[in-house]
Design a protein around this motif. Structure first.
Motif, PDB file in Angstrom:
ATOM      1  N   THR A 180      -8.405  -6.434   0.374  1.00  0.00           N
ATOM      2  CA  THR A 180      -7.999  -7.591   1.175  1.00  0.00           C
ATOM      3  C   THR A 180      -6.499  -7.792   1.030  1.00  0.00           C
ATOM      4  O   THR A 180      -5.975  -7.859  -0.088  1.00  0.00           O
ATOM      5  CB  THR A 180      -8.734  -8.857   0.713  1.00  0.00           C
ATOM      6  OG1 THR A 180     -10.144  -8.655   0.872  1.00  0.00           O
ATOM      7  CG2 THR A 180      -8.309 -10.051   1.550  1.00  0.00           C
ATOM      8  N   VAL A 181      -5.809  -7.868   2.160  1.00  0.00           N
ATOM      9  CA  VAL A 181      -4.360  -8.072   2.140  1.00  0.00           C
ATOM     10  C   VAL A 181      -4.108  -9.567   2.211  1.00  0.00           C
ATOM     11  O   VAL A 181      -4.189 -10.181   3.267  1.00  0.00           O
ATOM     12  CB  VAL A 181      -3.680  -7.344   3.307  1.00  0.00           C
ATOM     13  CG1 VAL A 181      -2.161  -7.537   3.240  1.00  0.00           C
ATOM     14  CG2 VAL A 181      -4.029  -5.869   3.291  1.00  0.00           C
ATOM     15  N   GLY A 182      -3.833 -10.148   1.083  1.00  0.00           N
ATOM     16  CA  GLY A 182      -3.619 -11.585   1.008  1.00  0.00           C
ATOM     17  C   GLY A 182      -3.851 -12.021  -0.420  1.00  0.00           C
ATOM     18  O   GLY A 182      -4.962 -12.335  -0.814  1.00  0.00           O
ATOM     19  N   ILE A 187       1.978 -10.458  -3.332  1.00  0.00           N
ATOM     20  CA  ILE A 187       2.402  -9.055  -3.417  1.00  0.00           C
ATOM     21  C   ILE A 187       1.802  -8.241  -2.271  1.00  0.00           C
ATOM     22  O   ILE A 187       1.476  -7.057  -2.431  1.00  0.00           O
ATOM     23  CB  ILE A 187       2.012  -8.442  -4.776  1.00  0.00           C
ATOM     24  CG1 ILE A 187       0.498  -8.582  -5.008  1.00  0.00           C
ATOM     25  CG2 ILE A 187       2.809  -9.078  -5.903  1.00  0.00           C
ATOM     26  CD1 ILE A 187       0.012  -7.817  -6.242  1.00  0.00           C
ATOM     27  N   ASP A 188       1.662  -8.857  -1.113  1.00  0.00           N
ATOM     28  CA  ASP A 188       1.082  -8.149   0.028  1.00  0.00           C
ATOM     29  C   ASP A 188       1.843  -6.875   0.376  1.00  0.00           C
ATOM     30  O   ASP A 188       1.240  -5.847   0.694  1.00  0.00           O
ATOM     31  CB  ASP A 188       1.062  -9.070   1.255  1.00  0.00           C
ATOM     32  CG  ASP A 188      -0.019 -10.133   1.142  1.00  0.00           C
ATOM     33  OD1 ASP A 188      -0.696 -10.177   0.097  1.00  0.00           O
ATOM     34  OD2 ASP A 188      -0.175 -10.913   2.085  1.00  0.00           O
ATOM     35  N   GLU A 189       3.165  -6.932   0.331  1.00  0.00           N
ATOM     36  CA  GLU A 189       3.965  -5.756   0.667  1.00  0.00           C
ATOM     37  C   GLU A 189       3.681  -4.610  -0.297  1.00  0.00           C
ATOM     38  O   GLU A 189       3.610  -3.440   0.100  1.00  0.00           O
ATOM     39  CB  GLU A 189       5.463  -6.115   0.634  1.00  0.00           C
ATOM     40  CG  GLU A 189       5.870  -7.195   1.612  1.00  0.00           C
ATOM     41  CD  GLU A 189       5.881  -6.710   3.055  1.00  0.00           C
ATOM     42  OE1 GLU A 189       6.194  -5.535   3.280  1.00  0.00           O
ATOM     43  OE2 GLU A 189       5.563  -7.510   3.942  1.00  0.00           O
ATOM     44  N   ASP A 190       3.483  -4.942  -1.576  1.00  0.00           N
ATOM     45  CA  ASP A 190       3.177  -3.907  -2.561  1.00  0.00           C
ATOM     46  C   ASP A 190       1.781  -3.326  -2.317  1.00  0.00           C
ATOM     47  O   ASP A 190       1.558  -2.119  -2.495  1.00  0.00           O
ATOM     48  CB  ASP A 190       3.253  -4.485  -3.977  1.00  0.00           C
ATOM     49  CG  ASP A 190       4.648  -4.996  -4.315  1.00  0.00           C
ATOM     50  OD1 ASP A 190       5.620  -4.281  -4.027  1.00  0.00           O
ATOM     51  OD2 ASP A 190       4.752  -6.107  -4.847  1.00  0.00           O
ATOM     52  N   VAL A 191       0.856  -4.168  -1.927  1.00  0.00           N
ATOM     53  CA  VAL A 191      -0.502  -3.693  -1.625  1.00  0.00           C
ATOM     54  C   VAL A 191      -0.467  -2.763  -0.427  1.00  0.00           C
ATOM     55  O   VAL A 191      -1.071  -1.680  -0.424  1.00  0.00           O
ATOM     56  CB  VAL A 191      -1.438  -4.890  -1.361  1.00  0.00           C
ATOM     57  CG1 VAL A 191      -2.783  -4.401  -0.818  1.00  0.00           C
ATOM     58  CG2 VAL A 191      -1.646  -5.693  -2.644  1.00  0.00           C
ATOM     59  N   LEU A 192       0.264  -3.149   0.612  1.00  0.00           N
ATOM     60  CA  LEU A 192       0.355  -2.330   1.814  1.00  0.00           C
ATOM     61  C   LEU A 192       1.047  -0.999   1.548  1.00  0.00           C
ATOM     62  O   LEU A 192       0.749   0.000   2.211  1.00  0.00           O
ATOM     63  CB  LEU A 192       1.107  -3.091   2.903  1.00  0.00           C
ATOM     64  CG  LEU A 192       0.380  -4.297   3.512  1.00  0.00           C
ATOM     65  CD1 LEU A 192       1.315  -5.060   4.438  1.00  0.00           C
ATOM     66  CD2 LEU A 192      -0.851  -3.839   4.275  1.00  0.00           C
ATOM     67  N   ALA A 193       1.965  -0.983   0.590  1.00  0.00           N
ATOM     68  CA  ALA A 193       2.691   0.246   0.280  1.00  0.00           C
ATOM     69  C   ALA A 193       1.772   1.342  -0.240  1.00  0.00           C
ATOM     70  O   ALA A 193       2.117   2.530  -0.198  1.00  0.00           O
ATOM     71  CB  ALA A 193       3.798  -0.037  -0.736  1.00  0.00           C
ATOM     72  N   GLN A 216       2.214  -7.233   9.261  1.00  0.00           N
ATOM     73  CA  GLN A 216       1.519  -6.290   8.384  1.00  0.00           C
ATOM     74  C   GLN A 216       0.831  -5.184   9.179  1.00  0.00           C
ATOM     75  O   GLN A 216       0.799  -4.031   8.752  1.00  0.00           O
ATOM     76  CB  GLN A 216       0.522  -7.053   7.521  1.00  0.00           C
ATOM     77  CG  GLN A 216       1.208  -7.908   6.463  1.00  0.00           C
ATOM     78  CD  GLN A 216       0.296  -8.939   5.824  1.00  0.00           C
ATOM     79  OE1 GLN A 216      -0.879  -9.055   6.182  1.00  0.00           O
ATOM     80  NE2 GLN A 216       0.829  -9.703   4.880  1.00  0.00           N
ATOM     81  N   ALA A 217       0.281  -5.515  10.345  1.00  0.00           N
ATOM     82  CA  ALA A 217      -0.323  -4.486  11.192  1.00  0.00           C
ATOM     83  C   ALA A 217       0.731  -3.486  11.657  1.00  0.00           C
ATOM     84  O   ALA A 217       0.482  -2.271  11.695  1.00  0.00           O
ATOM     85  CB  ALA A 217      -1.015  -5.129  12.395  1.00  0.00           C
TER      86      ALA A 217
END
Length: 287
Positions: A180-182, A187-193, A216-217
Motif C-alpha cells: 500500500t502506497v501511503g 516515505i511514499d517516494e521511497d516505497v515507490l522507488a 505517484q501513478a
C-alpha cells in the motif's frame, strides 16, 4: 450553414463518438475540451438538456456547443445531441424507473428512512450500470497484468482509500504480495522507488482527483511499471499514466456518492487476479 470542420466519417453511435473525442482530446482548444469532458461525464444531461442549460452547466457559451458539434462533423449541436438520445434508447432498462418510483411513492414518511432508501436506490443504480461500463477484454488484460506482477502497488487517497484498503486486506488473505502506497512515516517516494518492471500498480482516484495519487501513478509509469487504474472520467489525469483504465461513475443521492460499484469492481478484480495466478501456476507468497 457552416460546413463541418472535419472530413472524417460522422460518428453514428455514442461509442464511436466517444472514441473520436478521446482520440482528439489533446488537440482540442480549451473550451472544446471543456465541453468534451462535460459531455462524457454527463451523457444523460446532454441528451435531456437544452443548449442553454448544457452550456451553463459546462460553463461555456451556447455557440461553443455548436463549434464542438461541427468539430466532429455534425451540422449543429442538435444533430450531435441525437447520438446521446439514441444511447438512452438502446441502453438496457435499469433502476432509473425504481428511483423515480421511490420518490413518487414517498416510500417512507420518516426522514432518516427516506435517506436510507435514497442511498440504497443510488447503489442499485450504480451496480446496474457497472456491467456495461467495464469492457471484458480490458478487464482480462488488467487481471493478467496484476496477476503476473511480483508485487502489486496500491495507490489511493481520500475517498478512494477504502478501495485500496479492502484490496490490501483481500490480497493479504489470498497471500498475494502487495504494498500500500501511503505511510504514516511519509516515505511514499521511497516505497515507490522499489517498484520495477516486474511489478504492477493499481491506482484509484475520483474527481476532484488527489494530486498525490496522480503524481505517484506518473512516477510508476515513468519507471515502466504497468499501471491499472479506476477513475470516473475519460478525461481523468490517471488515464494518461495507465496501461489499462476503467471509468465508473457512481450514482449520487442528494449530492453524496457511495462506493457501491467501485467496491464491487475491486472485489471482482482482486478475486480474478487470485484465480489467474492459480491458472498461471504462480505460487502464493508464504510468510
Amino acid at each position: 450553414m457552416p460546413a463541418p470542420e472535419t472530413d472524417t466519417p460522422l460518428p453514428q453511435d455514442f461509442d464511436t463518438l466517444k472514441a473520436a473525442i478521446l482520440e482528439r482530446k489533446a488537440q482540442l482548444p480549451k473550451r472544446l475540451r471543456q465541453v468534451a469532458a462535460y459531455a462524457l461525464d454527463n451523457p444523460d444531461e446532454i441528451a435531456f438538456g437544452t443548449a442553454a442549460s448544457i452550456a451553463a452547466s459546462a460553463e461555456v457559451q451556447p455557440s461553443t456547443l455548436v463549434r464542438f458539434a461541427q468539430h466532429f462533423g455534425f451540422v449543429g449541436f442538435s444533430s450531435l445531441q441525437q447520438i446521446f438520445r439514441a444511447r438512452l434508447r438502446e441502453r438496457t432498462p435499469g433502476y432509473d424507473e425504481r428511483l423515480r418510483a421511490l420518490g413518487e411513492n414517498g416510500h417512507s414518511q420518516l426522514e432518516s428512512g427516506a435517506i436510507l432508501n435514497g442511498f440504497v436506490a443510488a447503489g442499485h443504480r450504480s451496480l446496474d450500470n457497472l456491467a456495461g461500463a467495464v469492457d471484458p477484454a480490458a478487464f482480462e488484460e488488467a487481471v493478467t497484468i496484476l496477476a503476473r506482477a511480483e508485487t502489486i502497488y496500491l495507490v489511493a487517497k481520500r475517498r478512494s482509500y477504502p478501495i485500496s484498503s479492502y484490496m490490501a486486506y483481500a490480497f493479504g488473505k489470498l497471500k498475494i504480495r502487495h504494498q500500500t502506497v501511503g505511510t504514516a512515516a511519509g516515505i511514499d517516494e521511497d516505497v515507490l522507488a522499489m517498484a520495477g518492471r516486474k511489478d504492477a500498480a493499481f491506482a484509484v482516484s475520483f474527481s476532484p482527483y488527489a494530486p498525490e495519487s496522480i503524481h505517484q501513478a506518473r512516477l510508476l509509469a515513468a519507471r515502466h511499471v504497468p499501471v491499472v487504474s479506476l477513475t470516473d472520467s475519460a478525461f481523468s489525469p490517471l488515464a494518461e499514466s495507465s496501461r489499462v483504465w476503467f471509468e465508473i461513475a457512481e450514482a449520487d443521492h442528494a449530492g453524496f456518492r457511495s462506493l457501491s460499484a467501485s467496491m464491487a469492481f475491486a472485489m471482482a478484480l482482486t478475486v480474478a487476479v487470485a484465480e489467474k495466478r492459480r491458472q498461471l501456476g504462480t505460487r502464493p507468497e508464504t510468510e
